[in-house]
Design an enzyme around this catalytic site. Structure first.
Site, PDB file in Angstrom:
ATOM      1  N   GLU A  94       0.901  -1.186  -0.049  1.00 32.21           N
ATOM      2  CA  GLU A  94      -0.034   0.045   0.298  1.00 32.21           C
ATOM      3  C   GLU A  94       0.885   1.186  -0.078  1.00 32.21           C
ATOM      4  O   GLU A  94       2.158   1.129   0.575  1.00 32.21           O
ATOM      5  CB  GLU A  94      -0.855  -0.058   1.422  1.00 32.21           C
ATOM      6  CG  GLU A  94      -1.902  -1.021   1.184  1.00 32.21           C
ATOM      7  CD  GLU A  94      -2.759  -1.584   2.220  1.00 32.21           C
ATOM      8  OE1 GLU A  94      -4.036  -1.718   2.330  1.00 32.21           O
ATOM      9  OE2 GLU A  94      -2.318  -0.818   3.420  1.00 32.21           O
ATOM     10  N   CYS A 107       3.628   8.443   1.000  1.00 33.61           N
ATOM     11  CA  CYS A 107       4.172   7.817   1.849  1.00 33.61           C
ATOM     12  C   CYS A 107       4.179   6.320   1.167  1.00 33.61           C
ATOM     13  O   CYS A 107       3.192   5.706   0.991  1.00 33.61           O
ATOM     14  CB  CYS A 107       2.817   7.579   3.330  1.00 33.61           C
ATOM     15  SG  CYS A 107       3.749   6.282   4.599  1.00 33.61           S
ATOM     16  N   CYS A 114       6.649  -6.919   6.780  1.00 31.35           N
ATOM     17  CA  CYS A 114       7.715  -6.585   7.573  1.00 31.35           C
ATOM     18  C   CYS A 114       8.300  -7.541   8.384  1.00 31.35           C
ATOM     19  O   CYS A 114       7.609  -8.465   8.932  1.00 31.35           O
ATOM     20  CB  CYS A 114       7.137  -5.347   8.572  1.00 31.35           C
ATOM     21  SG  CYS A 114       8.581  -4.332   9.075  1.00 31.35           S
ATOM     22  N   CYS A 118       6.860  -4.737  15.762  1.00 29.68           N
ATOM     23  CA  CYS A 118       6.026  -3.705  16.495  1.00 29.68           C
ATOM     24  C   CYS A 118       4.637  -4.215  16.887  1.00 29.68           C
ATOM     25  O   CYS A 118       3.755  -4.515  16.066  1.00 29.68           O
ATOM     26  CB  CYS A 118       6.240  -2.655  15.923  1.00 29.68           C
ATOM     27  SG  CYS A 118       7.756  -1.925  15.388  1.00 29.68           S
ATOM     28  N   CYS A 121       1.494  -2.234  15.374  1.00 29.03           N
ATOM     29  CA  CYS A 121       1.469  -1.964  13.949  1.00 29.03           C
ATOM     30  C   CYS A 121       0.895  -3.066  13.192  1.00 29.03           C
ATOM     31  O   CYS A 121       1.176  -4.097  13.486  1.00 29.03           O
ATOM     32  CB  CYS A 121       2.883  -1.717  13.431  1.00 29.03           C
ATOM     33  SG  CYS A 121       2.921  -1.312  11.568  1.00 29.03           S
ATOM     34  N   CYS A 339      -0.614   6.093   9.408  1.00 28.99           N
ATOM     35  CA  CYS A 339       0.558   5.082  10.031  1.00 28.99           C
ATOM     36  C   CYS A 339       0.243   4.082  10.739  1.00 28.99           C
ATOM     37  O   CYS A 339      -0.432   3.837  11.664  1.00 28.99           O
ATOM     38  CB  CYS A 339       1.289   6.173  11.147  1.00 28.99           C
ATOM     39  SG  CYS A 339       2.505   7.222  10.577  1.00 28.99           S
TER      40      CYS A 339
HETATM   41  N1  SAH Z   1       9.725   0.738   9.615  1.00 28.19           N
HETATM   42  C1  SAH Z   1       9.940   1.953   9.872  1.00 28.19           C
HETATM   43  C2  SAH Z   1       8.736   2.469   8.834  1.00 28.19           C
HETATM   44  C3  SAH Z   1       7.242   2.136   9.051  1.00 28.19           C
HETATM   45  S1  SAH Z   1       6.468   2.506  10.068  1.00 28.19           S
HETATM   46  C4  SAH Z   1       9.983   2.512  11.239  1.00 28.19           C
HETATM   47  O1  SAH Z   1       9.476   1.863  12.097  1.00 28.19           O
HETATM   48  O2  SAH Z   1      10.036   3.559  11.325  1.00 28.19           O
HETATM   49  C5  SAH Z   1       6.124   4.264  10.096  1.00 28.19           C
HETATM   50  C6  SAH Z   1       5.849   4.982  11.373  1.00 28.19           C
HETATM   51  O3  SAH Z   1       4.386   4.511  11.969  1.00 28.19           O
HETATM   52  C7  SAH Z   1       6.677   4.411  12.580  1.00 28.19           C
HETATM   53  O4  SAH Z   1       7.372   5.602  13.302  1.00 28.19           O
HETATM   54  C8  SAH Z   1       5.829   3.635  13.282  1.00 28.19           C
HETATM   55  O5  SAH Z   1       6.369   3.588  14.736  1.00 28.19           O
HETATM   56  C9  SAH Z   1       4.441   4.159  13.269  1.00 28.19           C
HETATM   57  N2  SAH Z   1       3.426   3.650  13.650  1.00 28.19           N
HETATM   58  C10 SAH Z   1       3.292   2.142  13.545  1.00 28.19           C
HETATM   59  N3  SAH Z   1       2.064   1.568  13.917  1.00 28.19           N
HETATM   60  C11 SAH Z   1       1.553   2.903  14.303  1.00 28.19           C
HETATM   61  C12 SAH Z   1       0.117   3.109  14.797  1.00 28.19           C
HETATM   62  N4  SAH Z   1      -0.712   2.096  15.043  1.00 28.19           N
HETATM   63  N5  SAH Z   1      -0.183   4.313  15.087  1.00 28.19           N
HETATM   64  C13 SAH Z   1       0.500   5.314  14.835  1.00 28.19           C
HETATM   65  N6  SAH Z   1       1.824   5.241  14.453  1.00 28.19           N
HETATM   66  C14 SAH Z   1       2.285   3.907  14.191  1.00 28.19           C
END
Ligand code: SAH
Length: 346
Positions: A94, A107, A114, A118, A121, A339
């Site tokens: 996406e 974005c 991935c 996390c 996420c 995000c």
């Molecule tokens: N792997 C990379 C890029 C992808 S995530 C990274 O971790 O930076 C992009 C951003 O979205 C990151 O800062 C991540 O921590 C944040 N993110 C992930 N899940 C989220 C959520 N449910 N709500 C808000 N931000 C989130």
């Protein structure tokens, strides 16, 4: 045995010229094909009308053109666009266009799924299936640039590598895509308008610093306390904050540019004054800026956006310590484009 066809857009202009020389043809054919692929966006060899029919058929026996296809486009009430991008092998990633009144940000995804885990996420629920190729990343940007022109009347202004995947775990391909995005024979965008976001892979952050990037780096921090960070980002066990700090110092020594820390505040997880104080200490490591981002729900009862009061505590305390802080509202939530919500819901 016949060799497997290669993705022709994985070749540089030089490699294309060499290919033609090797096959006993003129090198400038390489330039012509390169222009078709990158300037004119050809999707098939048949489009390349200044090449003879034989040459086109001949190319087709060696190469594929693995263009992405925007399969489905959803537009949110706030103008955010989410694209479901179909890859040549049937997998989907996406990408998102985030507009404000004066600019548009793309974005983009760097991996299918991935490899990190996390807890907050949605992408982490998909296992990593494969890395994206440089041209597959580039194509996402081109598609969003076209959407920006169509819906907003101006070209794409910024790019963030904050879609699916961990860009530093697909290092070479991500850097090649940025070369193309910023290059004269690609989109010619300024690297200053590009931000690569990482969860923090110290070895790769150092490598990046050595490679002298001209784009920006963001680190998804979320907690400056190892114990807590490991709970929400389990790979922190392998890459603890001490190693990340060292990599950040190395980064600043080499590049002289500040890093942005992305930080979500969750109720009962990182919303105490202790958490704030640890973040302030962390911010003294190198010059930085903090983006407090809103939590986008992924339907997990463990995670809930912290109260406005907790956010305010972060903001005032950081400012009191002369640290630049932005509190960001999310966009595109109604279509799961925010995000951490990218997970191929359809
Ligand atoms: N792997 C990379 C890029 C992808 S995530 C990274 O971790 O930076 C992009 C951003 O979205 C990151 O800062 C991540 O921590 C944040 N993110 C992930 N899940 C989220 C959520 N449910 N709500 C808000 N931000 C989130």
């Amino acid at each position: 045995m016949k060799e497997k066809k290669r993705d022709i857009r994985a070749l540089t202009k030089e490699q294309l010229r060499d290919f033609f020389i090797e096959k006993g043809e003129k090198a400038f054919r390489g330039n012509q094909v390169y222009e078709w692929l990158w300037k004119k966006g050809a999707h098939s060899f048949d489009d390349m009308t200044n090449l003879s029919k034989e040459t086109r058929l001949f190319l087709d026996t060696y190469f594929d053109i693995n263009h992405i296809k925007v399969d489905d486009m959803q537009r949110s009430q706030d103008g955010t666009i989410k694209n479901a991008v179909k890859l040549h092998d049937g997998l989907t990633v996406e990408s998102v266009l985030i507009p404000t009144a004066t600019r548009t940000t793309a974005c983009v995804s760097s991996q299918v799924g991935c490899s990190l885990n996390c807890e907050f996420c949605a992408t982490a629920r998909l296992k990593r299936m494969r890395n994206l190729q440089p041209d597959e990343i580039y194509d996402q940007v081109v598609a969003i640039d076209q959407q920006s022109r169509m819906y907003h009347g101006f070209p794409l202004s910024n790019i963030v590598f904050m879609g699916m995947g961990e860009p530093l775990m697909n290092y070479n391909n991500v850097l090649k895509s940025i070369e193309k995005i910023t290059g004269e024979d690609g989109l010619g965008m300024s690297p200053k308008r590009i931000t690569l976001s990482t969860s923090g892979v110290p070895k790769m952050m150092k490598k990046l610093a050595d490679d002298g990037p001209k784009f920006n780096l963001a680190l998804s921090l979320h907690s400056a306390i190892d114990e807590k960070r490991t709970k929400i980002m389990p790979f922190n066990e392998q890459f603890p904050l001490a190693d990340i700090k060292e990599a950040l110092k190395y980064w600043y020594d080499k590049t002289g540019t500040r890093v942005t820390y992305e930080y979500v505040v969750w109720k009962g997880i990182n919303d105490t004054i202790d958490d704030v104080h640890e973040l302030i200490k962390f911010c003294k490591v190198i010059p930085c800026k903090v983006n407090i981002i809103e939590y986008n729900s992924i339907d997990d009862p463990r995670f809930e956006q912290a109260s406005p009061k907790a956010i305010d505590l972060y903001k005032t305390q950081l400012e009191r310590n002369h640290i630049i802080v932005n509190v960001r509202r999310s966009r595109g939530k109604d279509i799961d484009a925010a995000c951490g919500q990218l997970a191929n819901k359809q």
